[in-house]
Design a protein around this motif. Structure first.
Motif, mmCIF file in Angstrom:
data_model
loop_
_atom_site.group_PDB
_atom_site.id
_atom_site.type_symbol
_atom_site.label_atom_id
_atom_site.label_comp_id
_atom_site.label_asym_id
_atom_site.label_seq_id
_atom_site.Cartn_x
_atom_site.Cartn_y
_atom_site.Cartn_z
ATOM 1 N N GLY A 178 -0.040 -11.850 -4.309
ATOM 2 C CA GLY A 178 0.041 -10.253 -4.671
ATOM 3 C C GLY A 178 -1.050 -9.729 -4.132
ATOM 4 N N TRP A 179 -2.284 -10.374 -4.173
ATOM 5 C CA TRP A 179 -3.430 -9.050 -3.411
ATOM 6 C C TRP A 179 -3.714 -8.880 -1.747
ATOM 7 N N SER A 180 -3.761 -7.247 -1.610
ATOM 8 C CA SER A 180 -4.106 -6.903 -0.184
ATOM 9 C C SER A 180 -5.241 -6.811 -0.529
ATOM 10 N N ARG A 181 -6.244 -6.680 0.902
ATOM 11 C CA ARG A 181 -7.183 -5.249 1.002
ATOM 12 C C ARG A 181 -6.557 -4.273 1.694
ATOM 13 N N THR A 182 -6.938 -3.118 1.254
ATOM 14 C CA THR A 182 -6.431 -2.110 1.594
ATOM 15 C C THR A 182 -7.365 -0.736 1.304
ATOM 16 N N GLU A 183 -7.411 0.634 2.126
ATOM 17 C CA GLU A 183 -8.702 1.262 2.117
ATOM 18 C C GLU A 183 -10.581 0.587 1.370
ATOM 19 N N GLY A 184 -10.640 -0.683 1.737
ATOM 20 C CA GLY A 184 -11.751 -0.634 1.324
ATOM 21 C C GLY A 184 -11.814 -1.743 0.383
ATOM 22 N N ALA A 185 -10.523 -1.962 -0.732
ATOM 23 C CA ALA A 185 -10.845 -2.500 -2.013
ATOM 24 C C ALA A 185 -9.479 -3.845 -1.921
ATOM 25 N N LEU A 186 -9.801 -4.395 -3.085
ATOM 26 C CA LEU A 186 -8.544 -5.195 -3.473
ATOM 27 C C LEU A 186 -7.152 -4.480 -4.166
ATOM 28 N N ARG A 187 -6.008 -4.903 -3.584
ATOM 29 C CA ARG A 187 -5.100 -4.180 -4.517
ATOM 30 C C ARG A 187 -4.338 -4.836 -4.526
ATOM 31 N N ARG A 188 -3.783 -4.823 -6.052
ATOM 32 C CA ARG A 188 -2.573 -6.337 -6.157
ATOM 33 C C ARG A 188 -1.652 -4.465 -7.352
ATOM 34 N N SER A 189 -0.336 -4.247 -6.475
ATOM 35 C CA SER A 189 0.891 -3.172 -7.203
ATOM 36 C C SER A 189 1.808 -4.505 -8.098
ATOM 37 N N VAL A 190 1.824 -4.430 -9.363
ATOM 38 C CA VAL A 190 2.532 -5.119 -10.771
ATOM 39 C C VAL A 190 3.743 -4.078 -10.843
ATOM 40 N N ASP A 191 4.930 -4.756 -10.852
ATOM 41 C CA ASP A 191 6.061 -3.866 -11.498
ATOM 42 C C ASP A 191 6.278 -4.434 -12.799
ATOM 43 N N PHE A 192 6.055 -3.879 -14.282
ATOM 44 C CA PHE A 192 6.432 -4.482 -15.236
ATOM 45 C C PHE A 192 8.231 -4.115 -15.953
ATOM 46 N N PRO A 193 8.374 -4.959 -16.675
ATOM 47 C CA PRO A 193 9.682 -3.929 -17.073
ATOM 48 C C PRO A 193 10.285 -3.249 -17.337
#
Length: 93
Positions: free
Chosen positions: A18-33
């Motif tokens: 779920g993680w990627s490198r974007t704009e020099g940082a590790l990023r993860r977006s999580v959708d919750f119920p």
């Protein structure tokens, strides 16, 4: 603490669902119920981050929470960020 090379970050990302490198940082977006589910996850991550003394940037948008990790004092992604990404995965599922 050394900033990781691009190859080292790419290798780490292979194990960070779920993680990627974007704009020099590790990023993860999580959708919750629901909104409060996201808030609860942020609380749990925040408590862990305090114990580790390594804090993610967190953006809350209704049911979506975005976590971003970069070691600002080092100017890039370090082993601490990779470890915290793994910890966040275990915390939020």
């Amino acid at each position: 603490m050394a900033v990781l090379t691009d190859d080292q970050v790419d290798a780490a990302l292979a194990d960070l669902q779920g993680w990627s490198r974007t704009e020099g940082a590790l990023r993860r977006s999580v959708d919750f119920p629901g909104f409060l589910d996201g808030i609860d996850a942020v609380r749990r991550v925040g408590e862990h981050a305090e114990r580790q003394d390594h804090h993610p940037d967190i953006d809350i948008r209704w049911r979506t929470v975005i976590f971003a990790l970069v070691t600002h004092s080092e100017g890039g992604i370090t082993d601490k960020d990779v470890a915290m990404a793994g910890d966040i995965n275990r915390i939020v599922g």
